[in-house]
Scaffold this motif. Structure first.
Motif, PDB file in Angstrom:
ATOM      1  N   ALA A   9      71.853  49.763  25.771  1.00  0.00           N
ATOM      2  CA  ALA A   9      72.470  48.636  26.812  1.00  0.00           C
ATOM      3  C   ALA A   9      73.879  48.878  26.776  1.00  0.00           C
ATOM      4  CB  ALA A   9      71.825  47.304  26.451  1.00  0.00           C
ATOM      5  N   LYS A  12      80.150  47.476  30.147  1.00  0.00           N
ATOM      6  CA  LYS A  12      80.750  47.928  31.318  1.00  0.00           C
ATOM      7  C   LYS A  12      82.218  47.505  31.175  1.00  0.00           C
ATOM      8  CE  LYS A  12      81.014  43.425  33.197  1.00  0.00           C
ATOM      9  NZ  LYS A  12      82.175  42.585  33.473  1.00  0.00           N
ATOM     10  N   MET A  36      80.478  51.991  33.320  1.00  0.00           N
ATOM     11  CA  MET A  36      79.542  51.961  32.136  1.00  0.00           C
ATOM     12  C   MET A  36      80.444  52.938  30.930  1.00  0.00           C
ATOM     13  SD  MET A  36      75.719  51.999  32.893  1.00  0.00           S
ATOM     14  CE  MET A  36      75.874  53.013  34.394  1.00  0.00           C
ATOM     15  N   ASP A  38      80.124  54.322  26.796  1.00  0.00           N
ATOM     16  CA  ASP A  38      79.003  54.658  25.742  1.00  0.00           C
ATOM     17  C   ASP A  38      79.199  53.829  24.479  1.00  0.00           C
ATOM     18  OD1 ASP A  38      81.347  55.593  24.375  1.00  0.00           O
ATOM     19  OD2 ASP A  38      80.816  57.520  24.158  1.00  0.00           O
ATOM     20  N   CYS A  40      77.272  50.650  23.100  1.00  0.00           N
ATOM     21  CA  CYS A  40      75.942  50.052  23.518  1.00  0.00           C
ATOM     22  C   CYS A  40      75.318  49.236  22.373  1.00  0.00           C
ATOM     23  CB  CYS A  40      75.089  51.091  23.635  1.00  0.00           C
ATOM     24  SG  CYS A  40      75.418  52.433  25.090  1.00  0.00           S
ATOM     25  N   SER A 110      73.628  43.427  30.252  1.00  0.00           N
ATOM     26  CA  SER A 110      73.247  44.813  29.997  1.00  0.00           C
ATOM     27  C   SER A 110      72.001  44.706  29.283  1.00  0.00           C
ATOM     28  CB  SER A 110      74.311  45.453  29.212  1.00  0.00           C
ATOM     29  OG  SER A 110      73.798  46.993  29.146  1.00  0.00           O
ATOM     30  N   THR A 114      68.427  46.524  30.639  1.00  0.00           N
ATOM     31  CA  THR A 114      67.606  47.446  29.904  1.00  0.00           C
ATOM     32  C   THR A 114      66.195  46.863  29.550  1.00  0.00           C
ATOM     33  OG1 THR A 114      69.531  48.269  28.678  1.00  0.00           O
ATOM     34  CG2 THR A 114      67.572  48.452  27.455  1.00  0.00           C
ATOM     35  N   PHE A 146      73.974  47.344  36.059  1.00  0.00           N
ATOM     36  CA  PHE A 146      73.330  48.192  35.092  1.00  0.00           C
ATOM     37  C   PHE A 146      71.929  48.528  35.637  1.00  0.00           C
ATOM     38  CE2 PHE A 146      75.875  45.136  32.730  1.00  0.00           C
ATOM     39  CZ  PHE A 146      76.626  46.188  31.815  1.00  0.00           C
ATOM     40  N   GLY A 149      72.639  51.845  37.571  1.00  0.00           N
ATOM     41  CA  GLY A 149      72.803  52.866  36.823  1.00  0.00           C
ATOM     42  C   GLY A 149      73.897  53.787  36.906  1.00  0.00           C
ATOM     43  N   GLN A 150      74.769  53.774  37.557  1.00  0.00           N
ATOM     44  CA  GLN A 150      76.028  54.627  37.931  1.00  0.00           C
ATOM     45  C   GLN A 150      77.180  53.792  38.189  1.00  0.00           C
ATOM     46  OE1 GLN A 150      75.416  57.327  41.496  1.00  0.00           O
ATOM     47  NE2 GLN A 150      73.594  56.101  41.804  1.00  0.00           N
ATOM     48  N   GLN A 285      76.359  57.859  34.238  1.00  0.00           N
ATOM     49  CA  GLN A 285      74.983  57.166  34.520  1.00  0.00           C
ATOM     50  C   GLN A 285      74.389  56.439  33.357  1.00  0.00           C
ATOM     51  OE1 GLN A 285      71.810  60.018  35.519  1.00  0.00           O
ATOM     52  NE2 GLN A 285      71.553  60.899  33.398  1.00  0.00           N
ATOM     53  N   HIS A 286      73.379  55.585  33.545  1.00  0.00           N
ATOM     54  CA  HIS A 286      72.965  54.781  32.456  1.00  0.00           C
ATOM     55  C   HIS A 286      72.384  55.846  31.481  1.00  0.00           C
ATOM     56  CE1 HIS A 286      71.082  51.716  30.269  1.00  0.00           C
ATOM     57  NE2 HIS A 286      71.487  50.582  31.133  1.00  0.00           N
TER      58      HIS A 286
END
Length: 293
Positions: A9, A12, A36, A38, A40, A110, A114, A146, A149-150, A285-286
């Motif tokens: 998740a 952002k 987004m 990395d 998470c 997020s 998810t 989210f 996804g991009q 992308q997610h």
């Protein structure tokens, strides 16, 4: 399949955030670009033999029944019941919480997104991406992004999304040590709501033709948060010595973009010990997408 483990998740950042007006129902009209990164939270889903939805670990200050994770799962469970005439199996949901609450990085939203994507897969519910986005919107305006996804150019209350390219870069994010309530920022007398509309091409052309390292636009909520929460102002000032530092969302986290990981590391090494800070890479992308193919 009876379980899904280590479902990401991501956080952002709002690369800019303009408040353009206010609807009759009180919701604010926005324009923003969601990026987004990395960094998470991680969620784990295990199907149960009954129909109970249960969060298996505590989150301080967030009772289970108020948690967006459980509320999202209930919404999808009800939708599956409506479509099939039968409840899907219950789920035990575990979460490894990394993202700060009240930080403006979308952690709760997020997590909920998810949850919707993972359970749609586990339950074989068959909802489309747009149907999941519509289901999640009443819970939080960031949730549709989210699921989208991009990297997205968002308008309306944040639900009208178009894909957009943004710089591939690294970010340093500073947590100033305060939690900023979103409602307090949006209800403030100091908030202006009349920033002129921009076009998606305005954002794209800025980064396509930029001659400097400054970002596009501004965050209209930043002037409110820095006035009400001095630690946010201190973080903006400190990180601003290294580039175009700005707040994400309604705060409190402050970020700055760098062209390389080495540059981000150099700044991280100087962060005052009183703050939590971290680096993160921009995502296109997610990261759950590969898991759910």
């Amino acid at each position: 399949m009876s379980s899904l483990k280590n479902c990401p998740a991501p956080a952002k950042l709002n690369l800019f955030l303009h408040v353009n007006g206010r609807r009759a129902d009180g919701y604010h009209l926005l324009q923003t670009v969601f990026q987004m990164i990395d960094r998470c939270d991680r969620l784990h889903f295990d199907l149960r033999a009954d129909h109970e939805l249960r969060r298996v670990n505590d989150i301080p200050g967030v009772p289970q029944e108020q948690d967006l994770i459980i509320r999202a799962a209930r919404l999808l469970q009800a939708e599956v019941l409506k479509r099939r005439g039968a409840l899907p199996p219950g789920v035990d949901i575990g979460i490894e919480k990394v993202l700060p609450m009240g930080g403006g990085v979308g952690g709760g939203s997020s997590d909920a997104a998810t949850t919707l994507m993972a359970l749609n897969h586990l339950w074989q519910a068959g909802l489309s991406r747009q149907e999941l986005m519509d289901l999640g919107l009443p819970l939080g305006a960031d949730i549709p992004f989210f699921i989208f996804g991009q990297t997205g150019f968002a308008e309306g209350v944040g639900e009208a999304l178009q894909p957009v390219a943004a710089p591939a870069c690294w970010y340093v994010v500073v947590e100033p040590g305060v939690a900023v309530p979103t409602a307090k920022i949006f209800s403030s007398e100091y908030l202006t709501r009349d920033t002129p509309l921009v076009k998606i091409t305005d954002f794209s052309s800025h980064y396509g033709n930029r001659q400097d390292n400054r970002g596009f636009g501004k965050n209209d909520l930043q002037q409110v948060a820095t006035r009400l929460f001095p630690p946010v102002a201190k973080a903006v000032e400190w990180l601003g010595a290294y580039g175009d530092a700005r707040m994400t969302g309604s705060g409190a986290c402050v970020f700055c973009a760098f062209d390389s990981e080495a540059q981000a590391d150099a700044v991280l090494s100087n962060v005052p010990a009183a703050w939590t800070a971290w680096k993160a890479k921009a995502l296109t992308q997610h990261p759950i997408a590969e898991m759910l193919k």
